[in-house]
Scaffold this active site. Structure first.
Site, short mmCIF file in Angstrom:
data_model
loop_
_atom_site.label_atom_id
_atom_site.label_comp_id
_atom_site.label_asym_id
_atom_site.label_seq_id
_atom_site.Cartn_x
_atom_site.Cartn_y
_atom_site.Cartn_z
N ALA A 39 5.69 0.79 4.68
CA ALA A 39 7.13 0.51 5.25
C ALA A 39 7.25 -0.82 4.56
O ALA A 39 6.58 -1.73 4.43
CB ALA A 39 7.21 0.82 6.71
N GLY A 70 3.06 3.78 5.46
CA GLY A 70 4.07 4.75 5.27
C GLY A 70 3.76 5.55 3.80
O GLY A 70 4.32 6.58 3.70
N GLU A 76 1.46 8.00 4.29
CA GLU A 76 1.82 9.20 5.08
C GLU A 76 2.89 9.94 4.48
O GLU A 76 2.93 11.03 4.63
CB GLU A 76 2.58 8.34 6.48
CG GLU A 76 1.73 7.76 7.33
CD GLU A 76 2.40 6.93 8.48
OE1 GLU A 76 2.51 7.66 9.42
OE2 GLU A 76 3.25 5.88 8.20
N GLU A 116 -1.99 -0.28 9.21
CA GLU A 116 -0.99 -0.89 10.44
C GLU A 116 -1.66 -1.49 11.33
O GLU A 116 -0.86 -2.27 11.74
CB GLU A 116 -0.19 0.47 10.78
CG GLU A 116 0.75 1.34 10.15
CD GLU A 116 0.25 2.53 9.13
OE1 GLU A 116 -0.85 2.24 8.91
OE2 GLU A 116 0.89 3.13 8.45
N1 CO8 Z 1 6.65 -4.25 2.22
C1 CO8 Z 1 7.44 -5.25 1.71
N2 CO8 Z 1 7.16 -5.89 0.70
C2 CO8 Z 1 5.85 -5.51 0.24
C3 CO8 Z 1 4.94 -4.51 0.62
C4 CO8 Z 1 5.46 -3.74 1.82
N3 CO8 Z 1 4.71 -3.14 2.62
N4 CO8 Z 1 3.79 -4.39 -0.13
C5 CO8 Z 1 3.98 -5.48 -1.08
N5 CO8 Z 1 5.06 -6.18 -0.89
C6 CO8 Z 1 5.63 -7.17 -1.70
C7 CO8 Z 1 5.05 -8.45 -1.67
O1 CO8 Z 1 5.64 -8.97 -0.63
C8 CO8 Z 1 4.99 -9.08 -2.82
O2 CO8 Z 1 6.59 -9.37 -2.97
P1 CO8 Z 1 6.68 -11.05 -3.80
O3 CO8 Z 1 6.35 -10.97 -5.15
O4 CO8 Z 1 8.19 -11.41 -3.58
O5 CO8 Z 1 5.81 -12.29 -2.81
C9 CO8 Z 1 4.96 -7.81 -3.94
O6 CO8 Z 1 5.36 -6.91 -3.11
C10 CO8 Z 1 3.58 -7.64 -4.73
O7 CO8 Z 1 2.68 -7.68 -3.61
P2 CO8 Z 1 1.33 -8.86 -3.61
O8 CO8 Z 1 1.80 -9.99 -4.29
O9 CO8 Z 1 1.01 -8.76 -2.37
O10 CO8 Z 1 0.49 -7.90 -4.58
P3 CO8 Z 1 -1.03 -7.83 -4.53
O11 CO8 Z 1 -1.43 -6.88 -5.64
O12 CO8 Z 1 -1.61 -9.11 -4.28
O13 CO8 Z 1 -1.49 -6.90 -2.99
C11 CO8 Z 1 -0.91 -5.13 -1.35
C12 CO8 Z 1 -0.91 -5.67 -3.05
C13 CO8 Z 1 -2.49 -5.04 -1.04
C14 CO8 Z 1 -0.46 -3.56 -1.65
C15 CO8 Z 1 -0.23 -6.09 -0.58
O14 CO8 Z 1 0.99 -6.21 -0.92
C16 CO8 Z 1 -0.29 -5.66 0.89
O15 CO8 Z 1 -1.16 -5.86 1.56
N6 CO8 Z 1 0.89 -4.90 1.19
C17 CO8 Z 1 1.18 -4.51 2.34
C18 CO8 Z 1 0.60 -3.22 2.68
C19 CO8 Z 1 0.96 -2.76 4.05
O16 CO8 Z 1 0.36 -3.35 5.09
N7 CO8 Z 1 1.39 -1.58 4.41
C20 CO8 Z 1 1.82 -0.86 5.55
C21 CO8 Z 1 3.11 -1.43 6.00
S1 CO8 Z 1 3.34 -0.96 7.75
C22 CO8 Z 1 3.64 0.82 7.52
O17 CO8 Z 1 3.73 1.35 6.42
C23 CO8 Z 1 3.98 1.53 8.93
C24 CO8 Z 1 4.64 2.82 8.87
C25 CO8 Z 1 5.47 3.36 9.94
C26 CO8 Z 1 6.60 2.52 10.23
C27 CO8 Z 1 7.60 2.86 11.02
C28 CO8 Z 1 8.79 1.79 11.17
C29 CO8 Z 1 9.91 2.41 12.27
#
Ligand code: CO8
Length: 259
Positions: free
Chosen positions: A67, A111, A114, A134
């Site tokens: 998400a 997500g 998921e 999460e």
């Molecule tokens: N949301 C928003 N932006 C994101 C996300 C995300 N999930 N993942 C990556 N990005 C963005 C980063 O912020 C970054 O942006 P910027 O260049 O502007 O700083 C860009 O994508 C590239 O990411 P990274 O620089 O972090 O790239 P890396 O190769 O270093 O790392 C990762 C990649 C490991 C994937 C890392 O980005 C990460 O950990 N991302 C988050 C992953 C995460 O925690 N996902 C779960 C989210 S919670 C969820 O999905 C719950 C679902 C149910 C929700 C219900 C809501 C109502």
């Protein structure tokens, strides 16, 4: 078809490939993307007469990184927000009457994992990374993941993945049953096309009733055995049933019309 902002749609030989495209955010699911997915599965699908759908992520690095976390900060302290509308989107995918395959390239986190699990079949690239991180954000999977992960890999493995937030690669996802197939990077769409090609030769109404009957097994408010009987009885009234039996007896290839 509606012009989508976050999904590229390509349709070839009855197979729609939906490429989720927010590359700057690793294809994270924001409200727009979720709305567009819902629109495709509820508004566009029926007029397209598809044999199958492939969902993949734009670029080599990510299927969907979860998400969109930037939308989380819109929630005010002390307020709650519900993932219920996200459930509707993923339920629409899971109950889609034509087969949906996730071609998982790169990150399938939160997500994103998921979403892959809501698809009927998952083809993972060797460099796919699945995970449910999460708990690192103080939440749990909220788009049906706590349930679908148990269904796919069993309670113990599901609990471990959700509580450790560990990522697993495509080979491990295949080993534990999270992915149906693992293929070298870049071959996941071709593999998904190959599977849909095989399914596409079968009777389409029968395929839709396989999906429905299996869905009934997992639905708490349905009787799966009863659904199977009803679906079976319905299929025996179709032209495709007569064609399938006739083709077998006449030793020829069946020509199904979905009627
Ligand atoms: N949301 C928003 N932006 C994101 C996300 C995300 N999930 N993942 C990556 N990005 C963005 C980063 O912020 C970054 O942006 P910027 O260049 O502007 O700083 C860009 O994508 C590239 O990411 P990274 O620089 O972090 O790239 P890396 O190769 O270093 O790392 C990762 C990649 C490991 C994937 C890392 O980005 C990460 O950990 N991302 C988050 C992953 C995460 O925690 N996902 C779960 C989210 S919670 C969820 O999905 C719950 C679902 C149910 C929700 C219900 C809501 C109502």
């Amino acid at each position: 078809m509606k012009n989508f902002e976050t999904i590229k749609v390509a349709i070839e030989e009855g197979i729609a490939t939906l490429t989720l495209s927010r590359p700057k955010a690793l294809n994270a699911l924001n409200a727009t993307l979720m709305g567009e997915l819902y629109h495709f599965f509820t508004e566009e699908l029926s007029s397209l007469k598809l044999k199958g759908i492939i969902i993949t992520g734009d670029g080599e690095k990510s299927f969907v990184a979860g998400a969109d976390i930037s939308e989380f900060v819109e929630v005010k302290p002390g307020e709650s927000f519900s993932p219920e509308s996200g459930h509707k989107v993923f339920n629409a995918i899971e109950s889609c009457p034509v087969p949906v395959i996730a071609a998982v390239n790169g990150f399938a986190l939160g997500g994103g994992c998921e979403l892959a699990m809501a698809c009927h079949i998952r083809v993972a690239s060797e460099n796919a990374l699945f995970g449910t991180p999460e708990v690192k954000l103080g939440i749990i999977p909220g788009y049906g993941g706590t349930q679908r992960l148990c269904q796919l890999v069993g309670r113990g493995r599901a609990l471990e993945l959700m509580m450790t937030a560990d990522m697993i690669d495509g080979k491990e996802a295949y080993r534990i049953g999270l992915a149906n197939h693992v293929v070298p990077a870049g071959q996941e769409i071709a593999k998904a096309q190959e599977i849909l090609g095989k399914i596409g030769q079968k009777a389409p109404l029968a395929i839709s009733k396989v999906i429905d009957s299996v869905g009934a097994y997992y639905a708490h408010d349905r009787d799966g055995f009863k659904s199977e009987i009803e679906n079976f009885e319905y299929l025996t009234t179709t032209q495709d049933f007569r064609e399938g039996a006739a083709a077998f007896l006449e030793k020829r290839k069946a020509s199904f019309k979905g009627e």
